[in-house]
Scaffold this motif. Structure first.
Motif, PDB file in Angstrom:
ATOM      1  N   VAL A  38     -12.232 -43.173  14.123  1.00 51.16           N
ATOM      2  CA  VAL A  38     -13.213 -42.538  15.006  1.00 51.16           C
ATOM      3  C   VAL A  38     -12.827 -41.090  15.229  1.00 51.16           C
ATOM      4  CG1 VAL A  38     -13.777 -44.707  16.161  1.00 51.16           C
ATOM      5  CG2 VAL A  38     -11.975 -43.257  17.099  1.00 51.16           C
ATOM      6  N   ASN A  39     -13.820 -40.266  15.630  1.00 49.93           N
ATOM      7  CA  ASN A  39     -13.530 -38.870  15.950  1.00 49.93           C
ATOM      8  C   ASN A  39     -12.478 -38.797  17.051  1.00 49.93           C
ATOM      9  OD1 ASN A  39     -16.793 -38.326  15.140  1.00 49.93           O
ATOM     10  ND2 ASN A  39     -15.263 -36.933  14.345  1.00 49.93           N
ATOM     11  N   GLY A  40     -11.499 -37.929  16.855  1.00 49.12           N
ATOM     12  CA  GLY A  40     -10.440 -37.782  17.847  1.00 49.12           C
ATOM     13  C   GLY A  40      -9.245 -38.675  17.605  1.00 49.12           C
ATOM     14  N   SER A  41      -9.287 -39.503  16.535  1.00 44.69           N
ATOM     15  CA  SER A  41      -8.171 -40.418  16.281  1.00 44.69           C
ATOM     16  C   SER A  41      -6.984 -39.709  15.624  1.00 44.69           C
ATOM     17  CB  SER A  41      -8.618 -41.582  15.391  1.00 44.69           C
ATOM     18  OG  SER A  41      -9.083 -41.116  14.129  1.00 44.69           O
ATOM     19  N   GLY A  42      -7.199 -38.493  15.099  1.00 39.18           N
ATOM     20  CA  GLY A  42      -6.088 -37.728  14.542  1.00 39.18           C
ATOM     21  C   GLY A  42      -6.099 -37.596  13.029  1.00 39.18           C
ATOM     22  N   LYS A  43      -7.223 -37.863  12.379  1.00 44.43           N
ATOM     23  CA  LYS A  43      -7.275 -37.812  10.906  1.00 44.43           C
ATOM     24  C   LYS A  43      -6.972 -36.399  10.393  1.00 44.43           C
ATOM     25  CE  LYS A  43     -11.547 -39.213  10.657  1.00 44.43           C
ATOM     26  NZ  LYS A  43     -11.842 -39.219  12.102  1.00 44.43           N
ATOM     27  N   ASP A 445     -16.456 -34.681  33.049  1.00 39.54           N
ATOM     28  CA  ASP A 445     -15.786 -33.515  33.628  1.00 39.54           C
ATOM     29  C   ASP A 445     -14.841 -32.834  32.637  1.00 39.54           C
ATOM     30  OD1 ASP A 445     -16.954 -33.759  36.208  1.00 39.54           O
ATOM     31  OD2 ASP A 445     -15.596 -35.418  36.639  1.00 39.54           O
ATOM     32  N   ARG A 446     -14.831 -33.302  31.390  1.00 46.68           N
ATOM     33  CA  ARG A 446     -13.978 -32.671  30.381  1.00 46.68           C
ATOM     34  C   ARG A 446     -14.608 -31.364  29.904  1.00 46.68           C
ATOM     35  NH1 ARG A 446     -12.437 -36.616  25.673  1.00 46.68           N
ATOM     36  NH2 ARG A 446     -11.412 -34.684  25.017  1.00 46.68           N
ATOM     37  N   LYS A 447     -13.768 -30.370  29.667  1.00 48.86           N
ATOM     38  CA  LYS A 447     -14.256 -29.093  29.147  1.00 48.86           C
ATOM     39  C   LYS A 447     -14.748 -29.285  27.710  1.00 48.86           C
ATOM     40  CE  LYS A 447     -13.244 -26.414  32.693  1.00 48.86           C
ATOM     41  NZ  LYS A 447     -12.091 -25.492  32.638  1.00 48.86           N
ATOM     42  N   ALA A 448     -15.833 -28.611  27.373  1.00 47.84           N
ATOM     43  CA  ALA A 448     -16.409 -28.759  26.033  1.00 47.84           C
ATOM     44  C   ALA A 448     -15.408 -28.362  24.953  1.00 47.84           C
ATOM     45  CB  ALA A 448     -17.679 -27.920  25.917  1.00 47.84           C
ATOM     46  N   GLY A 453     -14.777 -33.497  17.421  1.00 50.99           N
ATOM     47  CA  GLY A 453     -16.017 -33.134  16.733  1.00 50.99           C
ATOM     48  C   GLY A 453     -17.177 -34.040  17.104  1.00 50.99           C
ATOM     49  N   GLY A 454     -16.935 -35.369  17.103  1.00 57.81           N
ATOM     50  CA  GLY A 454     -17.995 -36.315  17.436  1.00 57.81           C
ATOM     51  C   GLY A 454     -18.414 -36.219  18.888  1.00 57.81           C
ATOM     52  N   GLU A 455     -17.440 -36.036  19.796  1.00 56.37           N
ATOM     53  CA  GLU A 455     -17.755 -35.906  21.221  1.00 56.37           C
ATOM     54  C   GLU A 455     -18.549 -34.623  21.473  1.00 56.37           C
ATOM     55  OE1 GLU A 455     -13.865 -38.097  23.212  1.00 56.37           O
ATOM     56  OE2 GLU A 455     -13.742 -36.012  22.549  1.00 56.37           O
ATOM     57  N   ARG A 456     -18.148 -33.553  20.797  1.00 54.29           N
ATOM     58  CA  ARG A 456     -18.849 -32.272  20.974  1.00 54.29           C
ATOM     59  C   ARG A 456     -20.294 -32.387  20.495  1.00 54.29           C
ATOM     60  NH1 ARG A 456     -17.400 -27.172  22.067  1.00 54.29           N
ATOM     61  NH2 ARG A 456     -18.647 -25.482  21.195  1.00 54.29           N
ATOM     62  N   PHE A 457     -20.477 -33.064  19.368  1.00 53.63           N
ATOM     63  CA  PHE A 457     -21.844 -33.254  18.880  1.00 53.63           C
ATOM     64  C   PHE A 457     -22.651 -34.069  19.892  1.00 53.63           C
ATOM     65  CE2 PHE A 457     -25.090 -35.764  16.841  1.00 53.63           C
ATOM     66  CZ  PHE A 457     -25.813 -34.792  16.175  1.00 53.63           C
ATOM     67  N   ARG A 458     -22.054 -35.144  20.414  1.00 56.01           N
ATOM     68  CA  ARG A 458     -22.763 -36.019  21.355  1.00 56.01           C
ATOM     69  C   ARG A 458     -23.117 -35.240  22.627  1.00 56.01           C
ATOM     70  NH1 ARG A 458     -19.765 -39.809  24.013  1.00 56.01           N
ATOM     71  NH2 ARG A 458     -18.281 -39.807  22.292  1.00 56.01           N
ATOM     72  N   ALA A 459     -22.213 -34.374  23.088  1.00 58.17           N
ATOM     73  CA  ALA A 459     -22.480 -33.571  24.279  1.00 58.17           C
ATOM     74  C   ALA A 459     -23.603 -32.571  24.017  1.00 58.17           C
ATOM     75  CB  ALA A 459     -21.215 -32.844  24.721  1.00 58.17           C
ATOM     76  N   ALA A 460     -23.594 -31.940  22.836  1.00 56.90           N
ATOM     77  CA  ALA A 460     -24.652 -30.988  22.487  1.00 56.90           C
ATOM     78  C   ALA A 460     -25.997 -31.698  22.372  1.00 56.90           C
ATOM     79  CB  ALA A 460     -24.312 -30.286  21.179  1.00 56.90           C
ATOM     80  N   LEU A 461     -25.988 -32.883  21.772  1.00 59.98           N
ATOM     81  CA  LEU A 461     -27.217 -33.658  21.642  1.00 59.98           C
ATOM     82  C   LEU A 461     -27.749 -34.042  23.020  1.00 59.98           C
ATOM     83  CD1 LEU A 461     -29.108 -35.011  19.531  1.00 59.98           C
ATOM     84  CD2 LEU A 461     -27.724 -37.080  19.792  1.00 59.98           C
ATOM     85  N   ALA A 462     -26.849 -34.441  23.918  1.00 57.80           N
ATOM     86  CA  ALA A 462     -27.256 -34.798  25.280  1.00 57.80           C
ATOM     87  C   ALA A 462     -27.876 -33.595  25.981  1.00 57.80           C
ATOM     88  CB  ALA A 462     -26.055 -35.318  26.073  1.00 57.80           C
ATOM     89  N   ALA A 463     -27.238 -32.427  25.830  1.00 57.09           N
ATOM     90  CA  ALA A 463     -27.748 -31.218  26.489  1.00 57.09           C
ATOM     91  C   ALA A 463     -29.173 -30.903  26.043  1.00 57.09           C
ATOM     92  CB  ALA A 463     -26.822 -30.040  26.191  1.00 57.09           C
ATOM     93  N   LEU A 464     -29.445 -31.080  24.744  1.00 56.25           N
ATOM     94  CA  LEU A 464     -30.774 -30.744  24.234  1.00 56.25           C
ATOM     95  C   LEU A 464     -31.807 -31.820  24.574  1.00 56.25           C
ATOM     96  CD1 LEU A 464     -30.076 -29.165  20.740  1.00 56.25           C
ATOM     97  CD2 LEU A 464     -30.151 -28.101  22.990  1.00 56.25           C
ATOM     98  N   MET A 465     -31.436 -33.093  24.428  1.00 57.46           N
ATOM     99  CA  MET A 465     -32.398 -34.171  24.637  1.00 57.46           C
ATOM    100  C   MET A 465     -32.689 -34.403  26.116  1.00 57.46           C
ATOM    101  SD  MET A 465     -31.288 -36.846  21.616  1.00 57.46           S
ATOM    102  CE  MET A 465     -32.832 -37.751  21.519  1.00 57.46           C
ATOM    103  N   LEU A 466     -31.761 -33.998  26.995  1.00 58.84           N
ATOM    104  CA  LEU A 466     -31.979 -34.147  28.437  1.00 58.84           C
ATOM    105  C   LEU A 466     -32.492 -32.852  29.065  1.00 58.84           C
ATOM    106  CD1 LEU A 466     -28.761 -36.179  29.389  1.00 58.84           C
ATOM    107  CD2 LEU A 466     -31.038 -37.044  28.845  1.00 58.84           C
ATOM    108  N   ALA A 467     -32.789 -31.859  28.232  1.00 60.39           N
ATOM    109  CA  ALA A 467     -33.243 -30.566  28.741  1.00 60.39           C
ATOM    110  C   ALA A 467     -34.595 -30.701  29.434  1.00 60.39           C
ATOM    111  CB  ALA A 467     -33.339 -29.566  27.594  1.00 60.39           C
TER     112      ALA A 467
END
Length: 540
Positions: A38-43, A445-448, A453-467
């Motif tokens: 998964v994203n963030g696992s350290g690959k 509450d985590r800083k962007a 990578g996957g979390e950042r994409f999910r946060a960006a998607l949330a920002a746009l879809m919840l706009a």
């Protein structure tokens, strides 16, 4: 000695103390290995440690042979000539000097034994589909996808013993991907590739699954890995059900034992009060009963504790497959409603579009080779670039998610970033909706800047879809780049909830087919044409 990469008790933490890997033991020998997780696992961190780009916090990396490393984000100086980017400029210049009659010793030292370096370079470029660019052009004249292949060509010319590839198909069009697949399939030494590209992972000999700081090995390609993992998960879920039943049983037996002990205690107290036996005898019986009761209770409590431990172990083996589930009713577009109109549109860098009408909740895939102008078209529609001529008119609220994900402010939290796009929404409302995008509690509450990578994409998607106002036209540029398989599934489920029009530029055919695409557009030779998924999937 055969080339190999070995990690022993390997640990790594970021300067702020955030741990990534702890005590990892792994060995990569000859053959092709797909490194997944998964994203963030350290690959990516592990590849950098293997390549020597990062220093371990503890443990060792032992390398036998030379390593070639292709990082996830390839950046080349646009002023470099192609031969300089390939690392052969000095040898090539020495060869030309010798051919011109200059027999200076330094030229022969520069060439060494590599007299066919120019021929090998041209052949390697040709194998990767870059034969047309030549050795004297500059990097600035090639597309982003071609620069990835150019960096790969430089590695192949070095003939390393081990090759590390981090998401190599990102930004590659279907044509370039085929070239990369061929290079991977024919690689003779050690190869470790991090990728979400199913077709590329279908070429590997084994899968290394990095999870919770440990690697689990699976023989075969990605399809075999998925089958083995599904069987493991089915068994793990059965074990959870068995363990849950055991916990319930032990709870019942402990409760029954406590009732029996309470009855014995009342009976013993009654006999003591009635003094039917000598006091010393009754006291001994009472102490014996208390000891027996205590042992009985402890036995059942231990059994319950052991059952709970087995349940915890079984539950840990079941993977978290949370999916985004969000209701977006305000994104709906009525059938026949005008969404986007393009008329006599001329883009920067030459592409021309005579006309395009998007109506209703169409789902459009925008495909084409690297450098065809797909990103330029999306940025023009989004208003980020002005057209050279013509017009692009959006008739509904739109949002654009670029490849760079730069819609997020790194210094703000996830919740604060979403609030920027929905300034009238209350904090509680934002957090409730973010939870549906898997940002629950402290995660919001985590800083962007600290997100994977996957979390950042999910946060960006949330920002746009919840706009607010809700986007009724959503445009995505290569959305699956840098996403692991779980994140791609999360994106797909989020788009299932989206009821507006979708325009997505992507080279990821499996994702496009899962996204419910209703219309396929090919940008080729400066023109936009209707096409089919079959034609897209079979590039010439």
């Amino acid at each position: 000695m055969s080339p190999s990469l070995t990690c022993t008790s390997l640990s790594f933490a970021w300067p702020d103390g955030t741990p990534v890997l702890g005590g990892l033991d792994a060995a990569f020998a000859a053959g092709r290995t797909g490194l997944v997780g998964v994203n963030g696992s350290g690959k990516s961190t592990l590849l950098k440690l293997l390549a020597g780009d990062l220093t371990p916090s503890a443990g060792t990396v032992r390398v036998t042979g030379e390593i070639g490393y292709l990082p996830q984000n390839v950046t080349l100086d646009t002023a470099l000539r192609v031969d300089e980017a390939l690392g052969i400029a000095a040898r090539r210049a020495a060869l030309h000097a010798i051919e011109a009659g200059d027999a200076s010793e330094e030229h022969f030292e520069a060439v060494g034994d590599d007299w066919d370096v120019e021929e090998r370079a041209v052949a390697t470029l040709g194998e990767l589909g870059l034969g047309r660019i030549g050795l004297d052009r500059t990097v600035g004249e090639v597309s982003g996808g071609e620069s990835v292949l150019l960096r790969l060509a430089a590695l192949l010319l070095r003939r390393p013993d081990a090759l590390l590839l981090d998401e190599p198909t990102n930004n590659l069009d279907l044509y370039a991907r085929r070239r990369l697949y061929a290079a991977v399939a024919s690689w003779p030494g050690v190869l470790v590739v991090v990728s979400h590209d199913r077709e590329l992972l279908g070429l590997v000999d084994q899968i290394a699954d990095l999870r919770a700081g440990r690697i689990t090995w699976y023989g075969g390609d990605f399809t075999a890995y998925e089958a083995a993992l599904a069987a493991e998960q089915e068994a793990a879920e059965r074990m959870v059900r068995v363990a849950e039943a055991d916990v319930r049983k032990q709870r019942r037996e402990l409760a029954d034992a406590q009732v029996k002990l309470a009855r014995r205690k009342r009976y013993g107290q009654k006999m003591f009060e009635q003094k039917r036996e000598p006091k010393i005898v009754m006291g001994a019986r009472r102490r014996a009963a208390q000891e027996s009761a205590g042992k009985h209770r402890i036995l059942h409590e231990e059994r319950l504790s052991e059952a709970r431990e087995r349940l915890d172990e079984a539950a840990e083996a079941v993977r978290d497959d949370d999916e985004i589930r969000v209701d977006l009713p305000y994104t709906a577009v009525p059938p026949g409603r005008d969404v986007l109109t393009l008329r006599n549109l001329e883009l920067r860098y030459g592409a021309r579009i005579g006309g395009l009408d998007v109506r209703g909740a169409e789902r459009i895939a925008l495909v084409g080779r690297n450098g065809a102008g797909k990103t330029t078209l999306l940025r023009t529609v989004a208003g980020e670039l002005a057209p050279v001529a013509g017009e692009a008119t959006a008739h509904v609220p739109l949002r654009f998610l670029p490849q760079r994900l730069d819609v997020l402010a790194g210094g703000l939290t996830v919740a604060e970033n979403v609030a920027r796009f929905a300034p009238d929404a209350t904090g509680n409302r934002i957090r409730a909706r973010l939870a549906r995008f898997l940002f629950r509690g402290a995660r919001a509450d985590r800083k962007a800047a600290t997100l994977s990578g996957g979390e950042r994409f999910r946060a960006a998607l949330a920002a746009l879809m919840l706009a607010e106002p809700a986007p009724q036209l959503l445009m995505l540029d290569e959305p699956t780049n840098n996403l692991d398989m779980a994140s791609v599934r999360q994106l797909t489920t989020a788009l299932e909830s989206y009821e507006g029009a979708l325009l997505v530029a992507s080279h990821d055919l499996p994702f496009l087919k899962s996204a419910g695409i209703t219309r396929w557009l090919l940008l080729e030779d400066g023109e936009l044409k209707e096409t089919t998924p079959e034609a897209v999937g079979d590039p010439v």
